[in-house]
Design a protein around this motif. Sequence first.
Motif, PDB file in Angstrom:
ATOM      1  N   LYS A 127       0.840  -1.206   0.000  1.00 14.63           N
ATOM      2  CA  LYS A 127       0.000   0.000   0.000  1.00 14.63           C
ATOM      3  C   LYS A 127       0.875   1.256   0.000  1.00 14.63           C
ATOM      4  CE  LYS A 127      -3.411   2.425   2.796  1.00 14.63           C
ATOM      5  NZ  LYS A 127      -4.089   2.467   4.082  1.00 14.63           N
ATOM      6  N   THR A 128       1.909   1.256   0.811  1.00 13.91           N
ATOM      7  CA  THR A 128       2.789   2.417   0.911  1.00 13.91           C
ATOM      8  C   THR A 128       3.542   2.649  -0.388  1.00 13.91           C
ATOM      9  OG1 THR A 128       2.982   2.063   3.287  1.00 13.91           O
ATOM     10  CG2 THR A 128       4.655   3.456   2.251  1.00 13.91           C
ATOM     11  N   LEU A 129       4.010   1.580  -1.026  1.00 15.11           N
ATOM     12  CA  LEU A 129       4.683   1.739  -2.324  1.00 15.11           C
ATOM     13  C   LEU A 129       3.750   2.388  -3.332  1.00 15.11           C
ATOM     14  CD1 LEU A 129       6.788  -1.504  -2.904  1.00 15.11           C
ATOM     15  CD2 LEU A 129       7.625   0.848  -2.784  1.00 15.11           C
ATOM     16  N   ARG A 130       2.512   1.926  -3.388  1.00 17.25           N
ATOM     17  CA  ARG A 130       1.535   2.517  -4.320  1.00 17.25           C
ATOM     18  C   ARG A 130       1.361   4.004  -4.062  1.00 17.25           C
ATOM     19  NH1 ARG A 130      -1.385  -2.139  -3.264  1.00 17.25           N
ATOM     20  NH2 ARG A 130      -2.680  -1.048  -1.745  1.00 17.25           N
ATOM     21  N   GLU A 131       1.195   4.370  -2.801  1.00 16.96           N
ATOM     22  CA  GLU A 131       0.943   5.766  -2.446  1.00 16.96           C
ATOM     23  C   GLU A 131       2.182   6.635  -2.627  1.00 16.96           C
ATOM     24  OE1 GLU A 131      -0.520   5.474   1.548  1.00 16.96           O
ATOM     25  OE2 GLU A 131      -2.462   4.687   0.898  1.00 16.96           O
ATOM     26  N   LEU A 132       3.335   6.143  -2.205  1.00 15.85           N
ATOM     27  CA  LEU A 132       4.548   6.950  -2.262  1.00 15.85           C
ATOM     28  C   LEU A 132       5.047   7.177  -3.676  1.00 15.85           C
ATOM     29  CD1 LEU A 132       6.592   5.635   0.781  1.00 15.85           C
ATOM     30  CD2 LEU A 132       5.221   7.696   0.605  1.00 15.85           C
ATOM     31  N   MET A 133       4.789   6.234  -4.556  1.00 15.88           N
ATOM     32  CA  MET A 133       5.274   6.399  -5.922  1.00 15.88           C
ATOM     33  C   MET A 133       4.411   7.380  -6.701  1.00 15.88           C
ATOM     34  SD  MET A 133       8.036   4.885  -5.813  1.00 15.88           S
ATOM     35  CE  MET A 133       8.537   5.206  -7.487  1.00 15.88           C
ATOM     36  N   ALA A 159       3.141  10.658  -5.372  1.00 12.91           N
ATOM     37  CA  ALA A 159       3.677  11.994  -5.111  1.00 12.91           C
ATOM     38  C   ALA A 159       3.885  12.204  -3.621  1.00 12.91           C
ATOM     39  CB  ALA A 159       2.727  13.054  -5.633  1.00 12.91           C
ATOM     40  N   SER A 160       5.119  12.456  -3.237  1.00  8.71           N
ATOM     41  CA  SER A 160       5.415  12.793  -1.850  1.00  8.71           C
ATOM     42  C   SER A 160       6.912  13.015  -1.709  1.00  8.71           C
ATOM     43  CB  SER A 160       4.971  11.679  -0.905  1.00  8.71           C
ATOM     44  OG  SER A 160       5.838  10.579  -1.020  1.00  8.71           O
ATOM     45  N   LEU A 161       7.298  13.500  -0.524  1.00  5.03           N
ATOM     46  CA  LEU A 161       8.710  13.669  -0.228  1.00  5.03           C
ATOM     47  C   LEU A 161       9.399  12.310  -0.192  1.00  5.03           C
ATOM     48  CD1 LEU A 161      11.116  15.375   0.619  1.00  5.03           C
ATOM     49  CD2 LEU A 161      10.294  15.252   2.968  1.00  5.03           C
ATOM     50  N   MET A 162       8.709  11.290   0.321  1.00  5.28           N
ATOM     51  CA  MET A 162       9.305   9.953   0.354  1.00  5.28           C
ATOM     52  C   MET A 162       9.629   9.462  -1.048  1.00  5.28           C
ATOM     53  SD  MET A 162       9.902   8.591   3.320  1.00  5.28           S
ATOM     54  CE  MET A 162       9.810   6.823   3.148  1.00  5.28           C
ATOM     55  N   LYS A 163       8.908   9.923  -2.041  1.00  2.00           N
ATOM     56  CA  LYS A 163       9.179   9.534  -3.421  1.00  2.00           C
ATOM     57  C   LYS A 163      10.610   9.920  -3.804  1.00  2.00           C
ATOM     58  CE  LYS A 163       7.312  10.045  -8.062  1.00  2.00           C
ATOM     59  NZ  LYS A 163       6.214  10.628  -8.851  1.00  2.00           N
ATOM     60  N   VAL A 164      11.056  11.090  -3.335  1.00  2.00           N
ATOM     61  CA  VAL A 164      12.421  11.539  -3.605  1.00  2.00           C
ATOM     62  C   VAL A 164      13.416  10.556  -3.001  1.00  2.00           C
ATOM     63  CG1 VAL A 164      14.101  13.393  -3.164  1.00  2.00           C
ATOM     64  CG2 VAL A 164      11.729  13.949  -3.753  1.00  2.00           C
ATOM     65  N   TRP A 165      13.165  10.140  -1.752  1.00  2.00           N
ATOM     66  CA  TRP A 165      14.080   9.208  -1.089  1.00  2.00           C
ATOM     67  C   TRP A 165      14.046   7.840  -1.760  1.00  2.00           C
ATOM     68  CZ3 TRP A 165      11.969  10.962   4.236  1.00  2.00           C
ATOM     69  CH2 TRP A 165      12.528  12.194   4.568  1.00  2.00           C
ATOM     70  N   LEU A 166      12.855   7.379  -2.133  1.00  2.00           N
ATOM     71  CA  LEU A 166      12.763   6.083  -2.807  1.00  2.00           C
ATOM     72  C   LEU A 166      13.465   6.122  -4.159  1.00  2.00           C
ATOM     73  CD1 LEU A 166       9.122   4.949  -2.003  1.00  2.00           C
ATOM     74  CD2 LEU A 166      11.242   3.891  -1.233  1.00  2.00           C
ATOM     75  N   ARG A 167      13.313   7.208  -4.884  1.00  2.00           N
ATOM     76  CA  ARG A 167      14.022   7.325  -6.165  1.00  2.00           C
ATOM     77  C   ARG A 167      15.523   7.262  -5.963  1.00  2.00           C
ATOM     78  NH1 ARG A 167      10.865  11.981  -9.496  1.00  2.00           N
ATOM     79  NH2 ARG A 167       9.139  10.687 -10.154  1.00  2.00           N
ATOM     80  N   ASN A 180      17.808  -2.445  -9.153  1.00  2.00           N
ATOM     81  CA  ASN A 180      16.614  -2.891  -9.875  1.00  2.00           C
ATOM     82  C   ASN A 180      15.530  -3.372  -8.913  1.00  2.00           C
ATOM     83  OD1 ASN A 180      17.919  -5.257  -9.043  1.00  2.00           O
ATOM     84  ND2 ASN A 180      17.253  -6.395 -10.830  1.00  2.00           N
ATOM     85  N   LEU A 181      15.368  -2.675  -7.798  1.00  2.00           N
ATOM     86  CA  LEU A 181      14.364  -3.056  -6.809  1.00  2.00           C
ATOM     87  C   LEU A 181      12.964  -2.842  -7.364  1.00  2.00           C
ATOM     88  CD1 LEU A 181      15.954  -1.525  -3.605  1.00  2.00           C
ATOM     89  CD2 LEU A 181      16.148  -3.851  -4.465  1.00  2.00           C
ATOM     90  N   ALA A 182      12.039  -3.673  -6.918  1.00  2.00           N
ATOM     91  CA  ALA A 182      10.641  -3.567  -7.359  1.00  2.00           C
ATOM     92  C   ALA A 182       9.986  -2.361  -6.705  1.00  2.00           C
ATOM     93  CB  ALA A 182       9.888  -4.837  -6.996  1.00  2.00           C
ATOM     94  N   ASP A 183       9.144  -1.665  -7.487  1.00  2.00           N
ATOM     95  CA  ASP A 183       8.463  -0.490  -6.947  1.00  2.00           C
ATOM     96  C   ASP A 183       6.953  -0.682  -6.832  1.00  2.00           C
ATOM     97  OD1 ASP A 183       7.775  -0.405  -9.603  1.00  2.00           O
ATOM     98  OD2 ASP A 183       8.456   1.647  -9.937  1.00  2.00           O
ATOM     99  N   LYS A 184       6.500  -1.935  -6.991  1.00  2.00           N
ATOM    100  CA  LYS A 184       5.081  -2.238  -6.810  1.00  2.00           C
ATOM    101  C   LYS A 184       4.914  -3.718  -6.501  1.00  2.00           C
ATOM    102  CE  LYS A 184       4.492  -2.743 -11.744  1.00  2.00           C
ATOM    103  NZ  LYS A 184       3.959  -2.206 -12.946  1.00  2.00           N
ATOM    104  N   CYS A 185       3.757  -4.048  -5.974  1.00  2.00           N
ATOM    105  CA  CYS A 185       3.430  -5.436  -5.633  1.00  2.00           C
ATOM    106  C   CYS A 185       2.479  -6.002  -6.667  1.00  2.00           C
ATOM    107  CB  CYS A 185       2.783  -5.499  -4.252  1.00  2.00           C
ATOM    108  SG  CYS A 185       3.915  -5.074  -2.919  1.00  2.00           S
ATOM    109  N   PRO A 186       2.463  -7.296  -6.880  1.00  2.00           N
ATOM    110  CA  PRO A 186       3.317  -8.281  -6.219  1.00  2.00           C
ATOM    111  C   PRO A 186       4.762  -8.173  -6.711  1.00  2.00           C
ATOM    112  CG  PRO A 186       1.989  -9.341  -7.912  1.00  2.00           C
ATOM    113  CD  PRO A 186       1.551  -7.911  -7.852  1.00  2.00           C
TER     114      PRO A 186
END
Length: 170
Positions: free
Chosen positions: A85-91, A93-101, A108-114
């Motif tokens: 759920k958090t991956l979906r939301e953070l990818m 728009a948010s400040l965390m998106k900057v950190w995840l990017r 090559n980490l996955a950015d969504k589930c599954p």
Amino acid sequence: MLLLLWLFLLISLRSRFTNVSVECSYEFCSSTRGWLTPKGEVNMDIHLNRTLRNGLRTTITLMQQPDIATHRYQTLFSYDFDTCKTLRELMQASLMKVWLRNVFKYGNLADKCPIKPDNFTIRNFVLENSSIPAYLPTGFYRLHDTNYYGKPKGRHRRLVATFILDIKFY
């Protein structure tokens, strides 16, 4: 006043990783490895052999070592959240998106589930200076990331993986 605030935001800490530890349950991974380069950059190899689905949870804890001599860490904050759920939301728009990017651009980490079985890697990962909050004092920190299935406070947690990063901010 705005000038002082602007200057404060421009002042950023630098960082260097001092240790990395990676563990993954044999139920989910067939091999894991983490190591540092001589420059203090993080490298990881993770062979995921089982699909990670909804229900996966993550606990991220940031700790500070107030006294180097004691080797003890004091928790600054700890968050437990639904990973998918958090991956979906953070990818979106948010400040965390900057950190995840910042993390995603080094591997090559996955950015969504599954998250399907694959070989995941991170190479020469560094924290971008601008992504370190300027209000943190210099010193030694530990970031502890635990991924699991189950309830946050439950007894029957199924561990997926644990990542520990020790970082020096200066």
